[in-house]
Design an enzyme around this catalytic site. Structure first.
Site: not given
Ligand code: RRO
Length: 279
Positions: A68, A95, A123, A126, A161, A239
């Site tokens: 979070g 970021n 970012n 999220c 991203k 990943g």
């Protein structure tokens, strides 16, 4: 030497956002100068305490998180974390996240003045916040709008991203590049969920979270390959990268560099070992 939109790196291996904090803990374990680059945990305008626990759980070949966006905010980043990281020659990529476009813009503007910040990773992916975050990265119009808004403020390389939680990632990738992204990083975590069958309760307090680790590597390789067919900017693959072979797989799919995320949590020196094993 690897050059990502003007960010010059000794090798193609970066530490991924959110799995490396601001480098302080890892610096006790190995020399951060060995890394290609460090991507910080997301920085928001104000400090955030994040989601209630439990906010992490293991899953087969991976893990779920729902942190979070916990971080101590822009001011603490500039006065505390950046001076620490500036001791190293490794490029620092920050970021940036937020709930509104204005918040992203304000953080990007402040970072543009910091000479020790080599680049910004925006970012827009999220999965664990109610406002902002992934909401921008799953909509091509909002992606374009936010990248257009921050691009002129950044004054340094802007990496966007991307989220894998979309039907067609190439649409979002093209929107980000059309709006001025200098590079793309992908993928952020895949929205997932796990239930404890003994308690019959979700394993995360927020019920859903972001899946990472080797479990998502084939999804990430596929998406890097798809995006590489449609854009002309460098791609940073993320990943489930745990080995030098994984790095080669992402480079073959079309990436120019990679980020190691969950691997850092399995073996603290995972990124270092990968760099040492690169052919
Ligand atoms: O803090 C998080 O919960 C989080 C973020 Br900002 C992100 O980009 N990806 C993720 O899996 N977790």
């Amino acid at each position: 030497m690897v050059d990502i939109a003007g960010i010059k790196m000794k090798n193609p291996v970066m530490a991924a956002s959110g799995t490396f904090g601001f480098g302080e803990e890892y610096a006790e374990l190995y020399d951060l100068n060995k890394l290609g680059a460090i991507v910080t945990k997301s920085v928001t305008l104000k400090p955030r305490s994040g989601n209630p626990p439990p906010r992490i759980c293991e899953t087969p070949s991976g893990m779920l998180n729902s942190i979070g966006l916990q971080n101590d905010g822009l001011e603490a980043f500039i006065t505390k974390h950046l001076p620490f990281l500036s001791k190293y020659s490794t490029p620092i990529i920050v970021n940036v996240a937020g709930e509104t476009m204005e918040e992203y813009a304000e953080v990007v503007k402040a970072l543009s003045k910091e000479s020790k910040v080599a680049g910004i990773e925006l970012n827009i992916s999220c999965p664990n916040v109610k406002k902002g975050g992934m909401a921008f990265g799953v909509d091509p119009q909002l992606t374009e709008e936010i990248v257009k808004k921050v691009r002129p403020l950044a004054g340094k390389p802007l990496i966007v991203k991307l989220s894998p939680n979309v039907t067609d990632i190439t649409v979002i990738a093209k929107a980000a590049v059309n709006a001025g992204a200098d590079a793309l990083s992908l993928i952020n975590t895949v929205l997932g969920m796990a239930i404890d069958i003994k308690t019959k309760k979700p394993k995360l307090a927020t019920i859903t979270g972001g899946l990472s680790g080797p479990a998502i590597k084939p999804i990430a390789v596929r998406m890097v390959w798809q995006v590489a067919q449609v854009v002309n900017v460098p791609i940073i693959g993320i990943g489930g990268i745990m080995t030098a072979d994984d790095v080669q797989e992402f480079l073959l799919a079309g990436a120019s560099a990679v980020q190691v995320g969950t691997g850092n949590l399995v073996d603290a020196d995972c990124a270092l070992r990968i760099i040492e094993n690169l052919p």
